[in-house]
Design a protein around this motif. Structure first.
Motif, PDB file in Angstrom:
ATOM      1  N   SER A 284     -21.081   4.073  58.013  1.00 24.67           N
ATOM      2  CA  SER A 284     -22.192   4.751  57.351  1.00 24.67           C
ATOM      3  C   SER A 284     -22.854   3.846  56.323  1.00 24.67           C
ATOM      4  N   CYS A 285     -22.039   3.107  55.570  1.00 21.57           N
ATOM      5  CA  CYS A 285     -22.598   2.191  54.568  1.00 21.57           C
ATOM      6  C   CYS A 285     -23.373   1.055  55.243  1.00 21.57           C
ATOM      7  N   ALA A 286     -22.849   0.549  56.345  1.00 24.28           N
ATOM      8  CA  ALA A 286     -23.530  -0.533  57.060  1.00 24.28           C
ATOM      9  C   ALA A 286     -24.886  -0.066  57.589  1.00 24.28           C
ATOM     10  N   GLN A 287     -24.933   1.160  58.125  1.00 23.28           N
ATOM     11  CA  GLN A 287     -26.175   1.694  58.661  1.00 23.28           C
ATOM     12  C   GLN A 287     -27.233   1.877  57.572  1.00 23.28           C
ATOM     13  N   SER A 288     -26.789   2.198  56.368  1.00 23.90           N
ATOM     14  CA  SER A 288     -27.717   2.426  55.258  1.00 23.90           C
ATOM     15  C   SER A 288     -27.857   1.212  54.343  1.00 23.90           C
ATOM     16  N   GLU A 289     -27.222   0.109  54.737  1.00 23.02           N
ATOM     17  CA  GLU A 289     -27.286  -1.158  54.009  1.00 23.02           C
ATOM     18  C   GLU A 289     -26.710  -1.064  52.597  1.00 23.02           C
ATOM     19  N   PHE A 290     -25.597  -0.319  52.490  1.00 27.76           N
ATOM     20  CA  PHE A 290     -24.824  -0.303  51.255  1.00 27.76           C
ATOM     21  C   PHE A 290     -23.611  -1.200  51.446  1.00 27.76           C
ATOM     22  N   GLY A 291     -23.140  -1.800  50.368  1.00 31.21           N
ATOM     23  CA  GLY A 291     -21.889  -2.542  50.446  1.00 31.21           C
ATOM     24  C   GLY A 291     -20.725  -1.558  50.495  1.00 31.21           C
ATOM     25  N   PHE A 292     -19.662  -1.912  51.194  1.00 38.10           N
ATOM     26  CA  PHE A 292     -18.479  -1.056  51.255  1.00 38.10           C
ATOM     27  C   PHE A 292     -17.239  -1.878  50.959  1.00 38.10           C
ATOM     28  N   PHE A 293     -16.395  -1.364  50.065  1.00 36.03           N
ATOM     29  CA  PHE A 293     -15.205  -2.086  49.635  1.00 36.03           C
ATOM     30  C   PHE A 293     -14.015  -1.132  49.568  1.00 36.03           C
ATOM     31  N   ALA A 294     -12.882  -1.550  50.100  1.00 38.17           N
ATOM     32  CA  ALA A 294     -11.631  -0.793  50.015  1.00 38.17           C
ATOM     33  C   ALA A 294     -10.501  -1.789  49.815  1.00 38.17           C
ATOM     34  N   PRO A 295      -9.514  -1.446  48.995  1.00 37.01           N
ATOM     35  CA  PRO A 295      -8.392  -2.369  48.771  1.00 37.01           C
ATOM     36  C   PRO A 295      -7.512  -2.455  50.007  1.00 37.01           C
ATOM     37  N   PRO A 296      -6.643  -3.448  50.075  1.00 33.19           N
ATOM     38  CA  PRO A 296      -5.675  -3.511  51.176  1.00 33.19           C
ATOM     39  C   PRO A 296      -4.860  -2.218  51.225  1.00 33.19           C
ATOM     40  N   ILE A 297      -4.401  -1.855  52.404  1.00 32.61           N
ATOM     41  CA  ILE A 297      -3.657  -0.605  52.578  1.00 32.61           C
ATOM     42  C   ILE A 297      -2.515  -0.475  51.576  1.00 32.61           C
ATOM     43  N   GLU A 298      -1.800  -1.573  51.325  1.00 33.03           N
ATOM     44  CA  GLU A 298      -0.640  -1.503  50.432  1.00 33.03           C
ATOM     45  C   GLU A 298      -1.021  -1.214  48.987  1.00 33.03           C
ATOM     46  N   MET A 299      -2.306  -1.360  48.657  1.00 29.30           N
ATOM     47  CA  MET A 299      -2.741  -1.063  47.295  1.00 29.30           C
ATOM     48  C   MET A 299      -3.509   0.248  47.202  1.00 29.30           C
ATOM     49  N   CYS A 300      -3.462   1.043  48.271  1.00 27.54           N
ATOM     50  CA  CYS A 300      -4.087   2.367  48.236  1.00 27.54           C
ATOM     51  C   CYS A 300      -3.156   3.382  47.588  1.00 27.54           C
ATOM     52  N   THR A 301      -1.884   3.361  47.985  1.00 29.57           N
ATOM     53  CA  THR A 301      -0.919   4.272  47.384  1.00 29.57           C
ATOM     54  C   THR A 301      -0.558   3.766  45.982  1.00 29.57           C
ATOM     55  N   ASP A 302       0.182   4.569  45.234  1.00 31.79           N
ATOM     56  CA  ASP A 302       0.513   4.206  43.858  1.00 31.79           C
ATOM     57  C   ASP A 302       1.251   2.875  43.807  1.00 31.79           C
ATOM     58  N   ASN A 303       0.786   1.988  42.940  1.00 34.04           N
ATOM     59  CA  ASN A 303       1.408   0.677  42.805  1.00 34.04           C
ATOM     60  C   ASN A 303       1.087   0.096  41.442  1.00 34.04           C
ATOM     61  N   ALA A 304       1.908  -0.837  40.992  1.00 33.97           N
ATOM     62  CA  ALA A 304       1.738  -1.405  39.655  1.00 33.97           C
ATOM     63  C   ALA A 304       0.671  -2.485  39.600  1.00 33.97           C
ATOM     64  N   ALA A 305       0.354  -3.111  40.732  1.00 35.22           N
ATOM     65  CA  ALA A 305      -0.654  -4.178  40.723  1.00 35.22           C
ATOM     66  C   ALA A 305      -1.994  -3.658  40.210  1.00 35.22           C
ATOM     67  N   MET A 306      -2.372  -2.455  40.643  1.00 35.82           N
ATOM     68  CA  MET A 306      -3.652  -1.898  40.204  1.00 35.82           C
ATOM     69  C   MET A 306      -3.631  -1.618  38.695  1.00 35.82           C
ATOM     70  N   ILE A 307      -2.479  -1.265  38.163  1.00 41.70           N
ATOM     71  CA  ILE A 307      -2.351  -1.028  36.728  1.00 41.70           C
ATOM     72  C   ILE A 307      -2.511  -2.344  35.970  1.00 41.70           C
ATOM     73  N   GLY A 308      -1.947  -3.407  36.538  1.00 41.53           N
ATOM     74  CA  GLY A 308      -2.099  -4.726  35.925  1.00 41.53           C
ATOM     75  C   GLY A 308      -3.534  -5.209  35.947  1.00 41.53           C
ATOM     76  N   LEU A 309      -4.260  -4.929  37.041  1.00 39.38           N
ATOM     77  CA  LEU A 309      -5.664  -5.330  37.129  1.00 39.38           C
ATOM     78  C   LEU A 309      -6.494  -4.625  36.067  1.00 39.38           C
ATOM     79  N   ALA A 310      -6.269  -3.319  35.910  1.00 39.01           N
ATOM     80  CA  ALA A 310      -6.997  -2.576  34.878  1.00 39.01           C
ATOM     81  C   ALA A 310      -6.651  -3.100  33.490  1.00 39.01           C
ATOM     82  N   ALA A 311      -5.376  -3.414  33.276  1.00 38.29           N
ATOM     83  CA  ALA A 311      -4.940  -3.916  31.976  1.00 38.29           C
ATOM     84  C   ALA A 311      -5.551  -5.278  31.668  1.00 38.29           C
ATOM     85  N   SER A 312      -5.765  -6.088  32.699  1.00 40.14           N
ATOM     86  CA  SER A 312      -6.313  -7.428  32.489  1.00 40.14           C
ATOM     87  C   SER A 312      -7.667  -7.372  31.791  1.00 40.14           C
ATOM     88  N   PHE A 313      -8.509  -6.406  32.195  1.00 35.03           N
ATOM     89  CA  PHE A 313      -9.808  -6.233  31.546  1.00 35.03           C
ATOM     90  C   PHE A 313      -9.649  -5.752  30.106  1.00 35.03           C
TER      91      PHE A 313
END
Length: 333
Positions: A284-313
């Motif tokens: 749908s995004c490609a058809q409407s010329e929007f960018g589409f982004f999703a994390p790797p499957i292993e980072m979709c469920t709860d994980n600490a890496a995403m918490i570290g990324l938020a903390a980095s900012f």
């Protein structure tokens, strides 16, 4: 946008997965997750007290493994990040207690992170991350929101569920269909052999809205199982349920993109691992010329890496918390 230029040890224990990660800037050096799925499967859902006890048993080995995988020792860690809201109080407390002990022992700053912010910024791990501002669709067992993401730390919820989350609809539907727990993956696998048009199911809410409602869908699946009984085609029912959820998520997300004038959409959260949803949104995004982004499957469920990324900012901006850091079962983004 600045990032914390030193290794961060991140901890996530908001629900039923004990996770620790080492993150340096946007680089994930390790991301270890000890899942409790097998334990909770026999109950058909997460039991808070059991989850807390399992976190206590797993937290130190998981942290040790995260450091080992990253090739580091504790003295090389320069900050601690931990999920402190929202989530199960007992589960959160295990992670926060460990974070305080590490912060005190190592003499490094500590910061509490909102669980949803972790999900929202999980796409920062991508080699080509999404631009700011963008629209984010957060879909999990407890959350279904559309968020206007102006920058890291600046969020505005523009659409949300008025009752149940999409992940909850997957889980309840799976139980009603006898497919077990966790429901999302069970429904996805069964739907592969099913006809998504076999059983008409409600989409909830009509009109020009970007909100969601899934309580009626859960009731409709219950009524369907009662009506059809042993003649119910489970594969077709699973496919019909998945279609009802995915079609609504795609429709509302595309509407939000138009209303906000966004150029890109991100998909995050546990339900972001659903392949049908990822495929339909990407198309749908490609058809409407929007960018589409999703994390790797292993980072979709709860994980600490995403918490570290938020903390980095946040750490780069000079933020940190004292040892008075508390846990909150409910907290606005």
């Amino acid at each position: 946008m600045r990032l914390f230029d030193a290794p961060i040890l991140a901890i996530e224990t908001s629900c039923d997965e004990t996770s620790a990660a080492v993150v340096h800037g946007r680089n994930v050096l390790s991301n270890v997750v000890a899942s409790q799925i097998e334990m909770h499967r026999k109950w058909g859902g997460v039991v808070p007290e059991a989850a807390s006890r399992a976190h206590v048993e797993a937290i130190l080995p998981v942290i040790s493994e995260a450091l080992s995988v990253a090739g580091m020792v504790q003295s090389e860690i320069k900050a601690i990040a931990v999920t402190n809201r929202p989530g199960l109080v007992g589960a959160l407390s295990v992670g926060v207690t460990a974070a305080k002990a590490l912060s005190f022992g190592l003499g490094v700053p500590m910061i509490g992170i909102h669980h949803l912010e972790g999900h929202i910024l999980s796409t920062m791990v991508l080699d080509s991350p999404p631009p700011f501002p963008h629209t984010c669709l957060v879909v999990s067992g407890g959350h279904t929101e559309l968020v206007d993401v102006q920058s890291a730390g600046q969020y505005r919820i523009v659409g949300q569920t008025r009752d149940d989350a999409a992940g909850e609809a997957f889980d309840k539907g799976a139980r009603l269909l006898g497919l077990g727990y966790p429901g999302g993956l069970a429904i996805q696998n069964m739907a592969l052999a099913g006809n998504p048009s076999r059983y008409p199911l409600p989409r909830g809410l009509s009109g020009d809205t970007v909100d969601f409602s899934f309580s009626g869908l859960k009731t409709a699946v219950l009524r369907l199982t009662e009506k059809e009984g042993s003649s119910l085609n489970v594969a077709d029912a699973a496919a019909s349920l998945q279609e009802a959820i995915v079609s609504v998520l795609v429709e509302r997300a595309m509407r939000a993109l138009d209303q906000l004038g966004s150029l890109a959409l991100t998909l995050v959260g546990g339900v972001a691992a659903n392949l049908e949803l990822r495929t339909r949104l990407a198309e749908s995004c490609a058809q409407s010329e929007f960018g589409f982004f999703a994390p790797p499957i292993e980072m979709c469920t709860d994980n600490a890496a995403m918490i570290g990324l938020a903390a980095s900012f946040r750490l780069a901006a000079g933020e940190s918390d004292s040892f008075e850091l508390d846990v909150f079962p409910n907290a606005e983004l």
